[in-house]
Design a protein around this motif. Structure first.
Motif, PDB file in Angstrom:
ATOM      1  N   ALA A 143      -6.801  -8.225  47.389  1.00 26.76           N
ATOM      2  CA  ALA A 143      -7.678  -8.056  46.234  1.00 26.76           C
ATOM      3  C   ALA A 143      -6.952  -7.435  45.042  1.00 26.76           C
ATOM      4  N   LEU A 144      -5.639  -7.280  45.129  1.00 27.40           N
ATOM      5  CA  LEU A 144      -4.883  -6.671  44.037  1.00 27.40           C
ATOM      6  C   LEU A 144      -5.143  -7.373  42.707  1.00 27.40           C
ATOM      7  N   LYS A 145      -5.393  -6.556  41.670  1.00 24.86           N
ATOM      8  CA  LYS A 145      -5.624  -7.087  40.329  1.00 24.86           C
ATOM      9  C   LYS A 145      -4.594  -6.575  39.324  1.00 24.86           C
ATOM     10  N   GLN A 146      -4.097  -5.360  39.547  1.00 23.05           N
ATOM     11  CA  GLN A 146      -3.119  -4.785  38.631  1.00 23.05           C
ATOM     12  C   GLN A 146      -1.939  -4.226  39.424  1.00 23.05           C
ATOM     13  N   VAL A 147      -0.726  -4.637  39.048  1.00 22.88           N
ATOM     14  CA  VAL A 147       0.480  -4.172  39.733  1.00 22.88           C
ATOM     15  C   VAL A 147       1.541  -3.858  38.692  1.00 22.88           C
ATOM     16  N   ASN A 148       2.118  -2.663  38.798  1.00 23.68           N
ATOM     17  CA  ASN A 148       3.207  -2.271  37.904  1.00 23.68           C
ATOM     18  C   ASN A 148       4.459  -2.016  38.736  1.00 23.68           C
ATOM     19  N   LEU A 149       5.454  -2.874  38.559  1.00 23.58           N
ATOM     20  CA  LEU A 149       6.733  -2.758  39.261  1.00 23.58           C
ATOM     21  C   LEU A 149       7.882  -2.551  38.283  1.00 23.58           C
ATOM     22  N   ALA A 150       7.567  -2.171  37.060  1.00 25.96           N
ATOM     23  CA  ALA A 150       8.595  -2.025  36.025  1.00 25.96           C
ATOM     24  C   ALA A 150       9.648  -1.004  36.452  1.00 25.96           C
ATOM     25  N   GLY A 151      10.896  -1.365  36.224  1.00 19.44           N
ATOM     26  CA  GLY A 151      11.983  -0.434  36.506  1.00 19.44           C
ATOM     27  C   GLY A 151      12.279  -0.241  37.977  1.00 19.44           C
ATOM     28  N   CYS A 152      11.851  -1.184  38.811  1.00 17.38           N
ATOM     29  CA  CYS A 152      12.175  -1.143  40.250  1.00 17.38           C
ATOM     30  C   CYS A 152      13.338  -2.103  40.479  1.00 17.38           C
ATOM     31  N   PRO A 153      14.571  -1.616  40.526  1.00 15.46           N
ATOM     32  CA  PRO A 153      15.741  -2.491  40.501  1.00 15.46           C
ATOM     33  C   PRO A 153      15.938  -3.333  41.753  1.00 15.46           C
ATOM     34  N   GLU A 154      15.239  -2.989  42.849  1.00 15.44           N
ATOM     35  CA  GLU A 154      15.408  -3.741  44.092  1.00 15.44           C
ATOM     36  C   GLU A 154      14.362  -4.844  44.260  1.00 15.44           C
ATOM     37  N   ILE A 155      13.515  -5.005  43.259  1.00 16.28           N
ATOM     38  CA  ILE A 155      12.500  -6.065  43.291  1.00 16.28           C
ATOM     39  C   ILE A 155      13.140  -7.385  42.865  1.00 16.28           C
ATOM     40  N   CYS A 167      -2.232 -12.918  46.261  1.00 12.34           N
ATOM     41  CA  CYS A 167      -3.144 -12.112  45.431  1.00 12.34           C
ATOM     42  C   CYS A 167      -3.777 -12.986  44.353  1.00 12.34           C
ATOM     43  N   HIS A 168      -4.818 -13.668  44.725  1.00 14.20           N
ATOM     44  CA  HIS A 168      -5.401 -14.694  43.873  1.00 14.20           C
ATOM     45  C   HIS A 168      -6.304 -14.142  42.779  1.00 14.20           C
ATOM     46  N   PHE A 169      -6.405 -12.798  42.693  1.00 14.95           N
ATOM     47  CA  PHE A 169      -7.191 -12.172  41.624  1.00 14.95           C
ATOM     48  C   PHE A 169      -6.288 -11.411  40.654  1.00 14.95           C
ATOM     49  N   LEU A 170      -4.998 -11.566  40.798  1.00 14.01           N
ATOM     50  CA  LEU A 170      -4.038 -10.810  39.993  1.00 14.01           C
ATOM     51  C   LEU A 170      -4.248 -11.094  38.505  1.00 14.01           C
ATOM     52  N   ALA A 171      -4.470 -10.007  37.739  1.00 18.27           N
ATOM     53  CA  ALA A 171      -4.748 -10.158  36.313  1.00 18.27           C
ATOM     54  C   ALA A 171      -3.716  -9.478  35.426  1.00 18.27           C
ATOM     55  N   HIS A 172      -3.092  -8.403  35.921  1.00 17.25           N
ATOM     56  CA  HIS A 172      -2.140  -7.634  35.116  1.00 17.25           C
ATOM     57  C   HIS A 172      -0.886  -7.380  35.946  1.00 17.25           C
ATOM     58  N   LEU A 173       0.260  -7.799  35.415  1.00 18.76           N
ATOM     59  CA  LEU A 173       1.523  -7.618  36.137  1.00 18.76           C
ATOM     60  C   LEU A 173       2.607  -7.160  35.175  1.00 18.76           C
ATOM     61  N   CYS A 193      -3.099 -17.698  40.591  1.00 15.25           N
ATOM     62  CA  CYS A 193      -2.909 -16.667  39.573  1.00 15.25           C
ATOM     63  C   CYS A 193      -2.752 -17.247  38.174  1.00 15.25           C
ATOM     64  N   ARG A 194      -2.422 -18.512  38.095  1.00 11.61           N
ATOM     65  CA  ARG A 194      -2.268 -19.106  36.766  1.00 11.61           C
ATOM     66  C   ARG A 194      -3.590 -19.081  35.993  1.00 11.61           C
ATOM     67  N   ASN A 195      -4.701 -18.973  36.723  1.00 10.65           N
ATOM     68  CA  ASN A 195      -6.011 -18.928  36.079  1.00 10.65           C
ATOM     69  C   ASN A 195      -6.556 -17.514  35.930  1.00 10.65           C
ATOM     70  N   THR A 196      -5.951 -16.531  36.614  1.00 10.29           N
ATOM     71  CA  THR A 196      -6.456 -15.157  36.562  1.00 10.29           C
ATOM     72  C   THR A 196      -5.571 -14.224  35.758  1.00 10.29           C
ATOM     73  N   LEU A 197      -4.294 -14.573  35.608  1.00 13.86           N
ATOM     74  CA  LEU A 197      -3.355 -13.672  34.938  1.00 13.86           C
ATOM     75  C   LEU A 197      -3.714 -13.541  33.460  1.00 13.86           C
ATOM     76  N   MET A 198      -3.961 -12.297  33.039  1.00 16.30           N
ATOM     77  CA  MET A 198      -4.350 -12.014  31.659  1.00 16.30           C
ATOM     78  C   MET A 198      -3.287 -11.230  30.898  1.00 16.30           C
ATOM     79  N   GLU A 199      -2.439 -10.508  31.612  1.00 12.85           N
ATOM     80  CA  GLU A 199      -1.444  -9.667  30.950  1.00 12.85           C
ATOM     81  C   GLU A 199      -0.142  -9.700  31.741  1.00 12.85           C
TER      82      GLU A 199
END
Length: 259
Positions: A143-155, A167-173, A193-199
């Protein structure tokens, strides 16, 4: 409900006094009403006073949010949260200054197993979090909608692909300052996610090229915010920006970029 003398003393003390003298009251916090514990936990978190050693006493089954970006929490604390907070929907572990080095993929994996209702996870500059952690989050917390991975060099692309897949409800990444490539972004084309991603934030993703922006332009039907700074291999960003703006029309509220 009748309370013992120490708990009654705690209940008759102002919350800010309890916070100031928390070690004195810590062992009695388990017994206080949830509404008071909720306020106490929030104040302790705001002041950066929650730690691996005391967080257990502040947890309860129905806690919904934990903003721990000011607190010294490691994998040990995340295990406690996993064990006692099955209804958690938001956790903020962002590093406000510098890097968060005490949280690793093991801690995030444990968190994902016990807190499967998570919708918002912030891990900015958690530098020891890698793909295994994000894949566990994606698979266990769908159900994840917002995920912040900025500055995680191993991603890497594997993390982004897992999010697209599960995560088919992902809106903010936010994947700024990560080694993501066009291959990772390309999965958007076939993901729900192409239809849910807003940011989407992709600042300083130096491996991205024009192909990534083309995929975003062609795939994201509801994108409202795109932030793209410091991507040197996106050479015709102005043209791509115009293309995205034309395709999205009024739906794209904020578009900013530099090379």
């Amino acid at each position: 409900m009748a309370f013992g003398g120490r708990v009654s003393s705690l209940l008759n003390t102002s919350l800010y006094s309890v916070v100031k003298n928390f070690p004195m009251f810590e062992r009695d916090v388990d017994e206080i009403p949830v509404n008071i514990k909720r306020k106490l936990t929030s104040i302790l978190a705001q002041q950066g006073l929650l730690s691996d050693d005391n967080i257990r006493s502040c947890l309860y089954a129905n806690i919904g949010e934990l903003n721990l970006n000011r607190c010294k929490i490691s994998d040990k604390g995340l295990l406690e949260i996993s064990n006692f907070c099955p209804n958690l929907v938001k956790i903020d572990l962002n590093a406000l200054k510098g890097s968060q080095t005490e949280i690793t993929s093991v801690g995030v994996q444990n968190l994902s197993q016990g807190c499967r209702k998570l919708r918002v996870v912030y891990l900015r500059r958690c530098v020891h979090v890698n793909d295994s952690a994000v894949i566990a989050l994606a698979e266990n917390c769908k159900a994840l909608k917002q995920v912040n991975l900025a500055g995680c060099p191993e991603i890497t692309d594997s993390s982004v692909k897992a999010l697209w897949a599960h995560c088919h409800f992902l809106a903010h990444l936010n994947i700024s300052n990560t080694p993501i490539t066009d291959d990772g972004i390309s999965g958007l084309a076939t993901s729900p996610c192409r239809n849910t991603l807003m940011e989407l934030h992709i600042n300083h993703c130096v491996k991205l090229t024009n192909a990534a922006l083309e995929c975003i332009a062609n795939s994201c039907s509801n994108l409202q915010i795109l932030v793209c700074h410091g991507c040197p291999n996106v050479t015709d960003v102005a043209e791509r920006a115009t293309e995205i703006q034309e395709k999205k029309g009024q739906s794209l509220r904020h578009l900013t970029w530099t090379i």
